[in-house]
Design a protein around this motif. Structure first.
Motif, PDB file in Angstrom:
ATOM      1  N   GLY A  27      79.505  67.435   6.882  1.00  0.00           N
ATOM      2  CA  GLY A  27      79.814  67.273   8.296  1.00  0.00           C
ATOM      3  C   GLY A  27      79.256  65.980   8.855  1.00  0.00           C
ATOM      4  O   GLY A  27      78.258  65.455   8.372  1.00  0.00           O
ATOM      5  N   VAL A  28      79.910  65.473   9.908  1.00  0.00           N
ATOM      6  CA  VAL A  28      79.474  64.241  10.564  1.00  0.00           C
ATOM      7  C   VAL A  28      79.345  64.422  12.072  1.00  0.00           C
ATOM      8  O   VAL A  28      79.356  63.460  12.830  1.00  0.00           O
ATOM      9  N   ASP A  29      79.199  65.669  12.513  1.00  0.00           N
ATOM     10  CA  ASP A  29      79.141  65.952  13.953  1.00  0.00           C
ATOM     11  C   ASP A  29      77.763  65.763  14.563  1.00  0.00           C
ATOM     12  O   ASP A  29      77.584  66.003  15.743  1.00  0.00           O
TER      13      ASP A  29
ATOM     14  N   LYS B 277      62.945  63.825   8.809  1.00  0.00           N
ATOM     15  CA  LYS B 277      63.757  65.032   8.587  1.00  0.00           C
ATOM     16  C   LYS B 277      64.811  65.180   9.678  1.00  0.00           C
ATOM     17  O   LYS B 277      64.533  64.939  10.844  1.00  0.00           O
ATOM     18  N   TRP B 278      66.013  65.633   9.267  1.00  0.00           N
ATOM     19  CA  TRP B 278      67.140  65.817  10.177  1.00  0.00           C
ATOM     20  C   TRP B 278      67.815  67.152   9.899  1.00  0.00           C
ATOM     21  O   TRP B 278      68.042  67.507   8.746  1.00  0.00           O
ATOM     22  N   ARG B 279      68.163  67.903  10.970  1.00  0.00           N
ATOM     23  CA  ARG B 279      68.897  69.164  10.836  1.00  0.00           C
ATOM     24  C   ARG B 279      70.350  68.928  11.220  1.00  0.00           C
ATOM     25  O   ARG B 279      70.643  68.420  12.307  1.00  0.00           O
ATOM     26  N   CYS B 280      71.261  69.310  10.334  1.00  0.00           N
ATOM     27  CA  CYS B 280      72.692  69.179  10.593  1.00  0.00           C
ATOM     28  C   CYS B 280      73.095  70.170  11.682  1.00  0.00           C
ATOM     29  O   CYS B 280      72.747  71.348  11.620  1.00  0.00           O
TER      30      CYS B 280
ATOM     31  N   ASP C 297      80.090  49.513  12.391  1.00  0.00           N
ATOM     32  CA  ASP C 297      79.164  50.640  12.534  1.00  0.00           C
ATOM     33  C   ASP C 297      79.204  51.502  11.276  1.00  0.00           C
ATOM     34  O   ASP C 297      80.129  51.414  10.472  1.00  0.00           O
ATOM     35  N   ARG C 298      78.186  52.350  11.098  1.00  0.00           N
ATOM     36  CA  ARG C 298      78.153  53.296   9.980  1.00  0.00           C
ATOM     37  C   ARG C 298      77.978  54.701  10.545  1.00  0.00           C
ATOM     38  O   ARG C 298      77.425  54.868  11.624  1.00  0.00           O
ATOM     39  N   ILE C 299      78.455  55.695   9.815  1.00  0.00           N
ATOM     40  CA  ILE C 299      78.267  57.089  10.205  1.00  0.00           C
ATOM     41  C   ILE C 299      77.403  57.784   9.167  1.00  0.00           C
ATOM     42  O   ILE C 299      77.358  57.375   8.007  1.00  0.00           O
ATOM     43  N   ALA C 300      76.698  58.834   9.602  1.00  0.00           N
ATOM     44  CA  ALA C 300      75.860  59.633   8.703  1.00  0.00           C
ATOM     45  C   ALA C 300      76.541  60.971   8.464  1.00  0.00           C
ATOM     46  O   ALA C 300      77.154  61.533   9.370  1.00  0.00           O
ATOM     47  N   GLY C 301      76.407  61.476   7.244  1.00  0.00           N
ATOM     48  CA  GLY C 301      76.993  62.761   6.895  1.00  0.00           C
ATOM     49  C   GLY C 301      75.968  63.669   6.245  1.00  0.00           C
ATOM     50  O   GLY C 301      75.001  63.213   5.629  1.00  0.00           O
ATOM     51  N   CYS C 302      76.184  64.966   6.380  1.00  0.00           N
ATOM     52  CA  CYS C 302      75.295  65.966   5.786  1.00  0.00           C
ATOM     53  C   CYS C 302      75.575  66.074   4.288  1.00  0.00           C
ATOM     54  O   CYS C 302      76.722  66.254   3.883  1.00  0.00           O
ATOM     55  N   PRO C 303      74.537  66.004   3.459  1.00  0.00           N
ATOM     56  CA  PRO C 303      74.755  66.131   2.017  1.00  0.00           C
ATOM     57  C   PRO C 303      75.126  67.555   1.589  1.00  0.00           C
ATOM     58  O   PRO C 303      75.597  67.761   0.478  1.00  0.00           O
TER      59      PRO C 303
ATOM     60  N   ALA D 104      68.395  61.085   2.065  1.00  0.00           N
ATOM     61  CA  ALA D 104      69.403  61.917   1.408  1.00  0.00           C
ATOM     62  C   ALA D 104      70.704  62.011   2.206  1.00  0.00           C
ATOM     63  O   ALA D 104      71.719  62.487   1.687  1.00  0.00           O
ATOM     64  N   LEU D 105      70.682  61.572   3.472  1.00  0.00           N
ATOM     65  CA  LEU D 105      71.901  61.639   4.279  1.00  0.00           C
ATOM     66  C   LEU D 105      72.969  60.722   3.690  1.00  0.00           C
ATOM     67  O   LEU D 105      72.667  59.656   3.152  1.00  0.00           O
ATOM     68  N   LEU D 106      74.216  61.151   3.781  1.00  0.00           N
ATOM     69  CA  LEU D 106      75.331  60.340   3.323  1.00  0.00           C
ATOM     70  C   LEU D 106      75.597  59.251   4.359  1.00  0.00           C
ATOM     71  O   LEU D 106      75.352  59.437   5.544  1.00  0.00           O
ATOM     72  N   SER D 107      76.110  58.125   3.924  1.00  0.00           N
ATOM     73  CA  SER D 107      76.387  57.023   4.825  1.00  0.00           C
ATOM     74  C   SER D 107      77.702  56.369   4.414  1.00  0.00           C
ATOM     75  O   SER D 107      77.977  56.199   3.226  1.00  0.00           O
ATOM     76  N   ALA D 108      78.512  56.003   5.421  1.00  0.00           N
ATOM     77  CA  ALA D 108      79.800  55.358   5.159  1.00  0.00           C
ATOM     78  C   ALA D 108      80.190  54.511   6.360  1.00  0.00           C
ATOM     79  O   ALA D 108      79.722  54.760   7.476  1.00  0.00           O
TER      80      ALA D 108
END
Length: 84
Positions: free
Chosen positions: A42-44, A6-9, A32-38, A20-24
């Motif tokens: 946000g990607v912070d 589990k992850w909290r944005c 490298d890849r970044i994770a985003g909030c579904p 469920a996290l977005l990835s790009a």
């Protein structure tokens, strides 16, 4: 990491599971890849949440156990003594 971690944005405070996290691809470093909030996109950043069911506290420790590695808050640490 496990798909049900589990992850909290940090932007919107919503909790998501790892799968469920977005990835790009990172636009600044294609290796490298970044994770985003579904929820908010946000990607912070994210804070890992205790793996105990129903707990929403931030992870503060990791412990190897017979059933695998646990990432928990201090209250749910597997070796914590129960006070009576």
């Amino acid at each position: 990491m496990r798909p049900d971690d589990k992850w909290r944005c940090r932007e919107c405070n919503e909790i998501s599971i790892e799968s469920a996290l977005l990835s790009a691809p990172n636009p600044f470093d294609t290796s490298d890849r970044i994770a985003g909030c579904p929820f908010c996109k946000g990607v912070d950043g994210f804070d890992e949440i205790c793996d105990e069911p129903q707990c929403e506290q931030r992870v503060s420790c990791g412990t190897p156990t017979r059933n695998g590695y646990r990432r928990t808050c201090s209250e749910h640490h597997p070796d914590r003594k129960v006070k009576q």
